[in-house]
Design a protein around this motif. Structure first.
Motif, mmCIF file in Angstrom:
data_model
loop_
_atom_site.group_PDB
_atom_site.id
_atom_site.type_symbol
_atom_site.label_atom_id
_atom_site.label_comp_id
_atom_site.label_asym_id
_atom_site.label_seq_id
_atom_site.Cartn_x
_atom_site.Cartn_y
_atom_site.Cartn_z
ATOM 1 N N GLU A 128 3.977 4.440 7.224
ATOM 2 C CA GLU A 128 4.695 3.298 7.651
ATOM 3 C C GLU A 128 6.137 3.079 8.129
ATOM 4 O O GLU A 128 6.525 2.258 9.031
ATOM 5 N N ILE A 129 7.037 4.106 7.317
ATOM 6 C CA ILE A 129 8.206 4.161 7.727
ATOM 7 C C ILE A 129 8.323 4.723 9.019
ATOM 8 O O ILE A 129 9.118 4.198 9.906
ATOM 9 N N ARG A 130 7.649 5.724 9.200
ATOM 10 C CA ARG A 130 7.596 6.281 10.970
ATOM 11 C C ARG A 130 7.194 5.348 11.780
ATOM 12 O O ARG A 130 7.796 5.236 13.010
ATOM 13 N N ASN A 131 6.013 4.546 11.530
ATOM 14 C CA ASN A 131 5.574 3.602 12.494
ATOM 15 C C ASN A 131 6.627 2.423 12.728
ATOM 16 O O ASN A 131 6.632 2.019 13.957
ATOM 17 N N LEU A 132 7.195 1.902 11.757
ATOM 18 C CA LEU A 132 8.043 0.763 11.789
ATOM 19 C C LEU A 132 9.641 1.230 12.315
ATOM 20 O O LEU A 132 10.329 0.432 12.397
ATOM 21 N N ALA A 133 9.694 2.488 11.964
ATOM 22 C CA ALA A 133 11.047 2.898 12.554
ATOM 23 C C ALA A 133 12.153 2.210 11.389
ATOM 24 O O ALA A 133 13.465 1.947 11.914
ATOM 25 N N ASN A 134 11.737 1.906 10.244
ATOM 26 C CA ASN A 134 12.732 1.593 9.136
ATOM 27 C C ASN A 134 12.179 1.899 7.799
ATOM 28 O O ASN A 134 10.901 1.909 7.608
ATOM 29 N N CYS A 135 13.016 2.163 6.836
ATOM 30 C CA CYS A 135 12.775 2.153 5.572
ATOM 31 C C CYS A 135 13.532 1.279 4.540
ATOM 32 O O CYS A 135 14.643 1.207 4.659
ATOM 33 N N TYR A 136 12.689 0.545 3.765
ATOM 34 C CA TYR A 136 13.665 -0.191 2.687
ATOM 35 C C TYR A 136 13.786 0.477 1.695
ATOM 36 O O TYR A 136 12.980 1.153 0.882
ATOM 37 N N LEU A 137 14.753 0.646 1.078
ATOM 38 C CA LEU A 137 15.268 1.171 -0.384
ATOM 39 C C LEU A 137 15.705 0.225 -1.290
ATOM 40 O O LEU A 137 16.347 -0.509 -1.163
ATOM 41 N N VAL A 138 14.909 0.677 -2.499
ATOM 42 C CA VAL A 138 15.308 -0.561 -3.701
ATOM 43 C C VAL A 138 15.278 0.553 -4.700
ATOM 44 O O VAL A 138 15.401 1.618 -4.558
ATOM 45 N N GLU A 139 15.257 -0.065 -5.994
ATOM 46 C CA GLU A 139 15.655 0.817 -7.218
ATOM 47 C C GLU A 139 14.795 1.203 -8.030
ATOM 48 O O GLU A 139 14.728 2.368 -8.488
ATOM 49 N N GLY A 140 13.743 0.289 -8.380
ATOM 50 C CA GLY A 140 12.752 0.820 -9.229
ATOM 51 C C GLY A 140 11.144 0.752 -9.040
ATOM 52 O O GLY A 140 10.880 0.399 -7.848
ATOM 53 N N TYR A 141 10.431 1.213 -9.645
ATOM 54 C CA TYR A 141 9.030 1.529 -9.459
ATOM 55 C C TYR A 141 8.187 0.041 -9.179
ATOM 56 O O TYR A 141 7.612 -0.028 -8.125
ATOM 57 N N THR A 142 8.380 -0.709 -10.101
ATOM 58 C CA THR A 142 7.837 -2.241 -9.864
ATOM 59 C C THR A 142 8.298 -3.013 -8.323
ATOM 60 O O THR A 142 7.516 -3.694 -7.870
ATOM 61 N N ASP A 143 9.547 -2.684 -8.045
ATOM 62 C CA ASP A 143 10.009 -3.250 -6.784
ATOM 63 C C ASP A 143 9.147 -2.760 -5.716
ATOM 64 O O ASP A 143 8.776 -3.286 -4.892
ATOM 65 N N VAL A 144 9.058 -1.188 -5.646
ATOM 66 C CA VAL A 144 8.121 -0.577 -4.638
ATOM 67 C C VAL A 144 6.754 -1.167 -4.687
ATOM 68 O O VAL A 144 6.160 -1.719 -3.695
ATOM 69 N N ILE A 145 6.078 -1.204 -5.785
ATOM 70 C CA ILE A 145 4.729 -1.721 -5.870
ATOM 71 C C ILE A 145 4.770 -3.023 -5.502
ATOM 72 O O ILE A 145 3.579 -3.672 -4.691
ATOM 73 N N SER A 146 5.396 -3.940 -6.098
ATOM 74 C CA SER A 146 5.463 -5.567 -5.528
ATOM 75 C C SER A 146 5.568 -5.559 -4.147
ATOM 76 O O SER A 146 4.947 -6.497 -3.478
#
Length: 640
Positions: free
Chosen positions: A254-272
């Motif tokens: 998805e990062i490659r397809n959308l040409a953007n990466c969201y960067l967060v701090e923790g596990y639950t941030d990613v999962i949510s």
């Protein structure tokens, strides 16, 4: 342990572009693709992928090979692991040859660690869904956070029972070697006692980029717990926390397809966020961002959006990460949430669609974000000046001079300061950096013969080196065009390999690796088979594989614009294979004769008997005649 039939099917299906594009951003370059090397730091792309040959070559590091080799190099997989990865990617059923009961114990160290970690992951997942404790505590917690069953299974979330040796006992029952639990960081040994590292906690498996579990994070749910809320696996042979991002396996496509990466701090941030439909998200897992993590992001995109919690002090403490990303050549944006909110809590509060809208509306480039963070509401002129220097410092870290100029213009407008003033400060920073980086002795003067005539320079090169280069050229033609059909001396169609080997059958190569390759072609031709590049890439000799890649990959390719745009026709050696091969063989013979002349001249200098000297002169005379004849055939103007 994989059957030969399965290996052959995998090799028939694997596609170098499809495999590498999962890890690296590839850009079209003629008939090939190019990228910045994923193995080292570089500013000019030297990583070449050739779909027609199904190989890659990294000219910065010398690495090269087929898709299997790439997976082994990029992710440290074993040969068997790389094959299984490709089988899974292409939906190929893996047939395994018969194996012993002690298979798991007999695997090498790395594979045994993977086996132990995968067993632990399955054990924790089973606890979560099937044990009373797991359902009552772990599953309840995840559901309270709003995680669906699909999301929990996507991330392999689990639960470690509140028992001292729950995992150890389960492992022993299955016959696994307990020593690998300790090496994988799953078991702690103190004096004569051993116990599970993770107990009474929900578990978050950490996957590498190919999807294998390499470590765990675990959160306690006890309010009275004396220890830390989160504990993580220690670093092992498989897991270096500074080199991995949580969620990268689930997010990379998805990062490659959308040409953007969201960067967060923790596990639950990613999962949510993933559950909210934002799947191009990864986390640094509570550690400070590292250069290796930045390189990992850059494999898939040049664009990063950092999602910060609302706490202003915490954001300022994290700004070093933005500066590192700018230095690494990433385009950085940032989003700040309301006070007291983080990506996890806010996405659950307002819902997926509203959260996406919030990100789009509040995403600021790093200049606007940093200006707002440091300068907004600042009245003190000294503090304001320091904040402006902070902004200019960040701009100075951008490696692209054009981007630096654009950001400088933008910051001038936003800060209300003359661009020339900011430019002066920027140049001062760049100058200081250059002085620190490049203070070194002046290079030596170039040699006097740097601009000498090419033919004179050739005479300065050792005959053996010149001969070796010509042997290399003949092997290069065999590897690249050996299977091509040409018209032979008697008018019949033959393979180029057959033509070259016939014309050079009286020649012995002096370079060992080229001699080995020549013999491989000869031996296969005797059996009626023409050696292919694929045959060489599967050879047991690593040097054979390496040289085959080197000689079949071109770093630069002629632009099609010469023909398509400018109507300038440039002939390719493929169009005149017989002529090119004949010329290559003649030049090899020419170099051999020249070396023989040089060798006989050296021997003659040491001779003391007149008859012996006459013998050398006679040989040299005959060799000179042969040299002149070949030179005439080649069209050489002079022969020294």
């Amino acid at each position: 342990m994989i059957s030969n039939h399965t290996i052959e099917e995998i090799k028939n299906r694997m596609d170098i572009y499809e495999v590498i594009s999962d890890f690296v951003q590839l850009k079209k370059a003629g008939s090939s693709y190019k990228a910045l090397s994923p193995f080292t730091d570089e500013k000019t792309p030297s990583f070449v992928v050739s779909p027609s040959k199904n190989i890659f070559k990294c000219f910065s590091t010398g690495k090269g090979g087929d898709p299997i080799t790439f997976l082994m190099e990029i992710d440290g997989l074993s040969y068997m692991e790389a094959l299984k990865y490709l089988a899974q990617k292409y939906g190929i059923t893996v047939e395994e040859d018969e194996r012993s009961e002690e298979y798991n114990h007999a695997q090498n160290e790395r594979e045994s660690l993977f086996i132990a970690l995968n067993f632990a992951k399955d054990h924790f997942v089973d606890n979560l869904w099937n044990s009373d404790e797991g359902k009552n505590i772990g599953l309840t917690y995840f559901k309270e956070r709003g995680f669906s069953e699909e999301t929990m299974r996507t991330f392999d979330l689990g639960y470690a029972l509140d028992q001292w040796q729950g995992l150890i006992d389960a492992s022993n029952k299955k016959g696994y070697n307990e020593a690998y639990l300790e090496k994988a960081g799953l078991k702690i040994v103190k004096e004569d006692k051993s116990y599970d590292r993770f107990r009474g906690r929900v578990t978050f498996p950490i996957h590498n980029i190919s999807g294998k579990v390499i470590a765990f994070g675990a959160r306690t749910l006890k309010s009275q717990e004396k220890g830390p809320k989160y504990i993580n696996s220690p670093e092992t042979d498989l897991y270096t926390k500074s080199k991995i991002l949580y969620g990268i396996f689930q997010a990379k496509n998805e990062i490659r397809n959308l040409a953007n990466c969201y960067l967060v701090e923790g596990y639950t941030d990613v999962i949510s966020l993933y559950q909210a439909g934002i799947k191009n998200v990864v986390a640094s897992s509570g550690t400070s961002l590292t250069e290796d993590q930045i390189k990992l992001i850059k494999r898939y995109t040049d664009n990063v959006t950092v999602l910060f919690d609302g706490d202003k002090a915490g954001i300022k403490a994290s700004m070093r990460g933005i500066d590192m990303m700018l230095t690494g050549g990433l385009n950085v944006k940032a989003v700040r949430f309301p006070d007291g909110e983080d990506p996890d809590s806010y996405s659950r509060q307002i819902g997926g669609e509203a959260f996406k809208a919030y990100l789009n509306k509040n995403s600021l480039d790093f200049i606007s974000f940093k200006t707002d963070l440091y300068i907004s509401g600042t009245v003190d002129p000294i503090k304001r000046a320091e904040s402006i220097r902070e902004v200019v410092h960040s701009i100075s870290l951008i490696p692209d001079p054009i981007k630096r100029t654009v950001y400088l213009q933008q910051s001038s407008s936003q800060l209300g300061i003359e661009e020339s003033t900011l430019l002066t400060e920027l140049n001062k920073l760049l100058l200081n950096e250059s002085k620190a980086k490049y203070q070194a002795p002046m290079p030596m003067e170039p040699p006097a013969d740097l601009f000498a005539d090419p033919q004179d320079l050739e005479e300065q090169v050792l005959p053996q080196t010149v001969l070796q280069n010509q042997e290399r050229e003949n092997i290069r033609m065999l590897i690249n065009y050996g299977q091509e059909l040409i018209v032979g001396l008697e008018g019949q169609e033959i393979n180029l390999a057959q033509y070259i080997l016939t014309e050079s059958e009286d020649i012995e190569f002096t370079t060992p690796i080229y001699d080995r390759l020549l013999n491989i072609f000869k031996e296969n031709l005797l059996e009626g088979k023409v050696t292919s590049l694929r045959d060489l890439l599967s050879h047991s000799d690593e040097e054979v594989r390496t040289v085959a890649v080197d000689l079949s990959t071109e770093r630069h390719e002629l632009s099609p614009n010469w023909s398509d745009k400018f109507q300038i026709s440039v002939a390719h050696e493929r169009d005149t294979l017989k002529k090119s091969a004949f010329g290559s063989i003649l030049r090899l013979k020419f170099r051999i004769i020249r070396k023989m002349i040089a060798d006989n001249m050296d021997k003659m200098k040491l001779a003391v008997d007149e008859k012996e000297i006459d013998g050398y002169l006679s040989v040299i005379s005959d060799l000179k005649k042969m040299e002149m004849a070949i030179a005439k055939e080649l069209g050489n103007v002079t022969v020294k």
